[in-house]
Design a protein around this motif. Structure first.
Motif, mmCIF file in Angstrom:
data_model
loop_
_atom_site.group_PDB
_atom_site.id
_atom_site.type_symbol
_atom_site.label_atom_id
_atom_site.label_comp_id
_atom_site.label_asym_id
_atom_site.label_seq_id
_atom_site.Cartn_x
_atom_site.Cartn_y
_atom_site.Cartn_z
ATOM 1 N N HIS A 1 0.869 -1.176 0.000
ATOM 2 C CA HIS A 1 0.000 0.000 0.000
ATOM 3 C C HIS A 1 0.905 1.225 0.000
ATOM 4 C CE1 HIS A 1 -2.774 3.075 1.257
ATOM 5 N NE2 HIS A 1 -3.789 2.233 1.403
ATOM 6 N N THR A 2 0.915 1.983 -1.085
ATOM 7 C CA THR A 2 1.870 3.083 -1.251
ATOM 8 C C THR A 2 1.785 4.091 -0.109
ATOM 9 O OG1 THR A 2 1.679 2.868 -3.654
ATOM 10 C CG2 THR A 2 2.683 4.886 -2.795
ATOM 11 N N GLY A 3 0.583 4.486 0.258
ATOM 12 C CA GLY A 3 0.425 5.448 1.340
ATOM 13 C C GLY A 3 0.976 4.928 2.651
ATOM 14 N N GLN A 4 0.678 3.669 2.947
ATOM 15 C CA GLN A 4 1.194 3.068 4.174
ATOM 16 C C GLN A 4 2.707 2.977 4.155
ATOM 17 O OE1 GLN A 4 -0.339 -0.328 6.280
ATOM 18 N NE2 GLN A 4 -2.260 -0.236 5.148
ATOM 19 N N VAL A 5 3.262 2.607 3.016
ATOM 20 C CA VAL A 5 4.715 2.472 2.908
ATOM 21 C C VAL A 5 5.398 3.800 3.192
ATOM 22 C CG1 VAL A 5 6.618 2.046 1.307
ATOM 23 C CG2 VAL A 5 4.648 0.504 1.331
ATOM 24 N N LEU A 6 4.893 4.878 2.600
ATOM 25 C CA LEU A 6 5.507 6.191 2.808
ATOM 26 C C LEU A 6 5.426 6.612 4.277
ATOM 27 C CD1 LEU A 6 4.222 8.089 -0.372
ATOM 28 C CD2 LEU A 6 6.507 7.150 0.045
ATOM 29 N N CYS A 7 4.285 6.388 4.896
ATOM 30 C CA CYS A 7 4.139 6.727 6.320
ATOM 31 C C CYS A 7 5.013 5.820 7.187
ATOM 32 C CB CYS A 7 2.684 6.607 6.744
ATOM 33 S SG CYS A 7 1.588 7.851 6.015
ATOM 34 N N PHE A 8 5.146 4.564 6.786
ATOM 35 C CA PHE A 8 5.994 3.612 7.507
ATOM 36 C C PHE A 8 7.459 4.032 7.430
ATOM 37 C CE2 PHE A 8 8.088 -0.682 7.689
ATOM 38 C CZ PHE A 8 7.748 -0.967 9.008
ATOM 39 N N LEU A 9 7.903 4.454 6.256
ATOM 40 C CA LEU A 9 9.280 4.940 6.097
ATOM 41 C C LEU A 9 9.507 6.192 6.942
ATOM 42 C CD1 LEU A 9 9.816 4.509 2.229
ATOM 43 C CD2 LEU A 9 10.548 2.991 4.066
ATOM 44 N N LEU A 10 8.512 7.062 6.972
ATOM 45 C CA LEU A 10 8.635 8.274 7.776
ATOM 46 C C LEU A 10 8.740 7.926 9.259
ATOM 47 C CD1 LEU A 10 8.582 11.350 8.064
ATOM 48 C CD2 LEU A 10 6.076 11.235 8.049
ATOM 49 N N ALA A 11 7.931 6.969 9.701
ATOM 50 C CA ALA A 11 7.973 6.558 11.113
ATOM 51 C C ALA A 11 9.344 6.011 11.475
ATOM 52 C CB ALA A 11 6.883 5.522 11.383
ATOM 53 N N TRP A 12 9.928 5.223 10.583
ATOM 54 C CA TRP A 12 11.254 4.663 10.873
ATOM 55 C C TRP A 12 12.346 5.724 10.775
ATOM 56 C CZ3 TRP A 12 13.076 1.063 13.631
ATOM 57 C CH2 TRP A 12 12.370 -0.120 13.823
ATOM 58 N N ALA A 13 12.192 6.673 9.879
ATOM 59 C CA ALA A 13 13.172 7.754 9.782
ATOM 60 C C ALA A 13 13.212 8.566 11.074
ATOM 61 C CB ALA A 13 12.839 8.658 8.597
ATOM 62 N N ILE A 14 12.043 8.863 11.618
ATOM 63 C CA ILE A 14 11.985 9.618 12.872
ATOM 64 C C ILE A 14 12.508 8.763 14.025
ATOM 65 C CG2 ILE A 14 10.415 10.695 14.531
ATOM 66 C CD1 ILE A 14 8.714 11.607 12.204
ATOM 67 N N SER A 15 12.187 7.482 14.023
ATOM 68 C CA SER A 15 12.699 6.586 15.065
ATOM 69 C C SER A 15 14.225 6.576 15.057
ATOM 70 C CB SER A 15 12.162 5.163 14.863
ATOM 71 O OG SER A 15 10.758 5.127 14.961
ATOM 72 N N TYR A 16 14.801 6.555 13.857
ATOM 73 C CA TYR A 16 16.266 6.571 13.760
ATOM 74 C C TYR A 16 16.844 7.870 14.303
ATOM 75 C CZ TYR A 16 20.908 7.057 11.732
ATOM 76 O OH TYR A 16 22.246 7.285 11.565
ATOM 77 N N LEU A 17 16.213 8.990 13.970
ATOM 78 C CA LEU A 17 16.705 10.275 14.474
ATOM 79 C C LEU A 17 16.630 10.325 16.005
ATOM 80 C CD1 LEU A 17 15.127 12.769 11.897
ATOM 81 C CD2 LEU A 17 17.496 11.979 12.019
ATOM 82 N N PHE A 18 15.659 9.644 16.566
ATOM 83 C CA PHE A 18 15.517 9.631 18.026
ATOM 84 C C PHE A 18 16.654 8.854 18.702
ATOM 85 C CE2 PHE A 18 10.623 10.358 18.370
ATOM 86 C CZ PHE A 18 10.821 11.655 17.929
ATOM 87 N N VAL A 19 17.220 7.862 18.012
ATOM 88 C CA VAL A 19 18.254 7.021 18.634
ATOM 89 C C VAL A 19 19.594 7.128 17.922
ATOM 90 C CG1 VAL A 19 16.524 5.370 19.445
ATOM 91 C CG2 VAL A 19 17.633 4.988 17.240
ATOM 92 N N VAL A 20 19.748 8.102 17.038
ATOM 93 C CA VAL A 20 20.925 8.159 16.176
ATOM 94 C C VAL A 20 22.234 8.169 16.960
ATOM 95 C CG1 VAL A 20 20.784 10.701 16.021
ATOM 96 C CG2 VAL A 20 22.003 9.401 14.248
ATOM 97 N N ARG A 21 22.278 8.862 18.080
ATOM 98 C CA ARG A 21 23.488 8.921 18.892
ATOM 99 C C ARG A 21 23.318 8.168 20.204
ATOM 100 N NH1 ARG A 21 25.182 14.714 19.978
ATOM 101 N NH2 ARG A 21 27.101 13.662 20.647
ATOM 102 N N GLY A 22 22.441 7.214 20.197
ATOM 103 C CA GLY A 22 22.244 6.403 21.382
ATOM 104 C C GLY A 22 21.568 7.185 22.490
ATOM 105 N N VAL A 23 22.029 6.970 23.713
ATOM 106 C CA VAL A 23 21.385 7.561 24.877
ATOM 107 C C VAL A 23 21.510 9.076 24.891
ATOM 108 C CG1 VAL A 23 23.423 7.400 26.363
ATOM 109 C CG2 VAL A 23 21.139 7.288 27.374
ATOM 110 N N ARG A 24 22.518 9.617 24.217
ATOM 111 C CA ARG A 24 22.700 11.075 24.208
ATOM 112 C C ARG A 24 21.567 11.776 23.455
ATOM 113 N NH1 ARG A 24 27.988 9.214 24.096
ATOM 114 N NH2 ARG A 24 27.944 8.927 21.853
ATOM 115 N N SER A 25 21.105 11.186 22.344
ATOM 116 C CA SER A 25 19.987 11.784 21.611
ATOM 117 C C SER A 25 18.645 11.381 22.217
ATOM 118 C CB SER A 25 20.041 11.383 20.136
ATOM 119 O OG SER A 25 20.036 9.976 19.985
ATOM 120 N N THR A 26 18.552 10.145 22.688
ATOM 121 C CA THR A 26 17.313 9.687 23.308
ATOM 122 C C THR A 26 16.985 10.495 24.557
ATOM 123 O OG1 THR A 26 17.693 7.429 22.502
ATOM 124 C CG2 THR A 26 16.137 7.694 24.309
#
Length: 610
Positions: free
Chosen positions: A194-219
């Motif tokens: 589902h194209t719409g779901q895929v794009l939102c899913f990628l966005l969710a994972w992109a933000i999740s990565y930014l939240f943990v990018v530097r480990g505990v320091r960014s979290t």
């Protein structure tokens, strides 16, 4: 620790190449990243523990098991099971200053598999949990329209009426099942992404990565927002909810206890299960979070604070939810009465102002007594309007979050504003829990020497990418069914087994009887745990976990083949379906692997212990 020291004494010249179990070295304590402050740790635990279940699972259980009476077993289970086990995991993580694999491996080489089992269960959760966040994104983006798309049915291709599936169901059901999920008729259907779901899913994972990018320091910085903003939205919704027409009906329904429900074993089992999963026990996230604490941090006080905040949030969210329930139930009840009023006016040719919503029930009795023959002609057309029945309609999970709440929002003035606030809140609750799930995977893996040479940013990115690619399957038309199966059958048994092994090991092997664990706590806090903690760890909590474990095994055996509910677009209702080979094979494979990984020293101790 004792078992590890025995092995090292027998093999003094052997060094560990894959894993550093020297948890007591001052160098390790200095080198390991730490939370910026104790407040960051508390907020991280709150952000992780307070999740979607507090909003869409607890209100359902309260509704099903006697309203306010359910709080009695819920609070009892908090002090008998939830709080002691929460304390235990924080103590292990802070003492060992390692992730789940390293912490349990340091306690005993027999227990390295417990950490691996925790990682596997967290991995399963990570695979599908972000699709829930993707749905929140989908709804959030669609909230910026002059008319909410789930408020009205779309027209058919001829522009002569509404789409039949939507017209038969409701606009909110149609938008969720057809527009959001494009749901398949069964799990066997293999459709495209589902194209719409895929794009939102990628966005969710992109933000999740930014939240943990530097480990505990960014979290540590992110949790200031993810842990606090949902409370602001809940408070705003609380004020708005109390001003809604009929909200008092929902609040009274919530606080009115049905004490007879306390005699049902299912009520107590559900209370214990809700506490267990609400606090996030067994996944390894709490051990990972605590491993970044300073050695003398007062985790005992923090365990009590976080546990009480989590339970208080569930009750707080219940008040908000039942005010919305009351509003929705009252609106539906009055719509039913209005239909009846119009039917009576038209059939008996009465003046418009003769019958009102307030006296329609009296007119039904009056007309039935005065004109019984005529009334019999329309008796089959009259709906049985009942406010109590509307309030008794229990919905949980995605049905509550994306259908019931969405329908209630459409009836509010400024519905777009309330929709945006609501789905931002869901997003932050979901993202906060995702932080803990990802950290439960990243932290123990980064403790391995083989991964220590990889930069934190790259390693965390690879983990997120791996989970994202595996999770794309949940964006297919049958993805919602797989989410149900993963959620219902993927981790329940294994988590109970993992935590049971944890508490038995600490109590009887590590342990309380030999005073090792007590001395560890005294070394960190300056005092030993009191009688309450020791009584819970040694007797009460293990007995409760064993009882839950046996209950789920019996329930699984008596329940027969695992099933899921498939959406039938023709009847716009759920049908129970099953796929014996797929579901049973997956479930038994998962269970077998986690049991073996938690118990077999011969498989795992040569890999992780020198």
């Amino acid at each position: 620790m004792a078992a590890e020291e025995t092995i090292r004494a027998k093999n003094p010249n052997k060094t560990c190449l894959l894993f550093d179990t020297n948890v007591n070295s001052g160098m390790d304590k200095e080198a390991r990243a730490e939370w910026g402050s104790p407040m960051q740790f508390v907020l991280a635990c709150v952000s992780y523990a307070v999740g979607l279940g507090n909003v869409w699972r607890f209100p359902y259980l309260l509704q099903m098991h006697g309203g306010g009476g359910f709080l009695i077993p819920y609070l009892i289970m908090l002090f008998l099971e939830g709080l002691p086990l929460f304390y235990l995991e924080l103590a292990i993580g802070q003492k060992m200053r390692l992730g789940s694999i390293g912490a349990w491996n340091a306690i005993s080489p027999y227990l390295g598999g417990v950490g691996i089992a925790s990682i596997v269960t967290s991995l399963y959760l990570c695979l599908y949990y972000n699709i829930l966040n993707a749905w929140s994104f989908w709804y959030l983006f669609h909230s910026f329209q002059s008319v909410l798309p789930w408020a009205v049915c779309p027209l058919n291709s001829n522009q002569t009426g509404y789409i039949e599936e939507c017209d038969t169901a409701t606009p909110t059901q149609y938008f969720f099942y057809r527009e959001t999920l494009n749901i398949a008729p069964s799990i066997e259907y293999n459709g495209g992404l589902h194209t719409g779901q895929v794009l939102c899913f990628l966005l969710a994972w992109a933000i999740s990565y930014l939240f943990v990018v530097r480990g505990v320091r960014s979290t540590g910085k992110v949790v200031y927002f993810t842990a606090t903003f949902p409370y602001l939205v809940l408070f705003i919704y609380l004020i708005r909810g109390f001003t809604l027409h009929g909200a008092i009906n929902g609040i009274l329904y919530m606080v009115t206890p049905k004490m007879e429900e306390l005699a049902s074993p299912q009520t107590w089992i559900n209370a214990a299960t809700q506490i267990f999963f609400s606090l996030g026990l067994g996944f390894g996230s709490l051990i990972a979070f605590a491993s970044y604490n300073q050695y003398n941090n007062n985790f005992e006080r923090q365990a009590v604070i976080v546990s009480l905040i989590n339970c208080g949030t569930s009750i707080f969210a219940c008040i908000v939810t039942f005010s919305i329930y009351g509003f929705k139930a009252t609106v539906n009840y009055e719509k039913c009465l209005d239909k009846t009023r119009l039917l009576l006016l038209n059939f008996f040719n009465l003046a418009e102002d003769t019958i009102s919503i307030d006296n329609v029930l009296e007119w039904i009795e009056k007309l039935n007594a005065t004109y019984p023959m005529e009334f019999a002609q329309i008796s089959t057309k009259l709906e049985n309007c009942s406010l109590e029945r509307e309030l008794d309609t229990a919905v949980e999970g995605t049905g509550l979050a994306f259908i019931v709440y969405s329908e209630a929002i459409t009836n509010m003035p400024l519905s777009q504003l309330w929709s945006v606030l609501y789905f931002i809140m869901l997003l932050l609750l979901g993202m906060g829990s995702m932080l803990g799930n990802i950290m439960a995977i990243i932290t123990p893996l980064q403790d391995f020497k083989v991964f220590s040479s990889i930069s934190t940013e790259l390693f965390n990115g690879l983990v997120c990418l791996f989970c994202m690619l595996l999770g794309l399957g949940f964006t297919t038309p049958s993805g919602n069914y797989w989410i149900t199966i993963f959620n219902d059958y993927g981790a329940t048994f294994s988590l109970l087994f993992i935590v049971l092994i944890e508490v038995v090991t600490v109590s009887y092997i590590y342990g309380i009887k030999r005073l090792v664990f007590e001395k560890d706590i005294e070394d960190m806090l300056g005092h030993r745990p009191n009688w309450y903690w020791k009584l819970m760890w040694m007797f009460v909590s293990p007995v409760l976990l064993i009882a839950l474990f046996i209950f789920y095994i019996i329930n699984y055996i008596l329940g027969g083949v695992p099933t899921y509910q498939a959406w039938n677009k023709d009847t716009v209702s759920y049908d129970y379906s099953c796929h014996v080979r797929r579901i049973s094979f997956m479930f038994h494979f998962v269970l077998l692997f986690l049991f073996i990984s938690s118990a077999k020293e011969l498989i795992f101790s040569p890999i992780f212990v020198c």
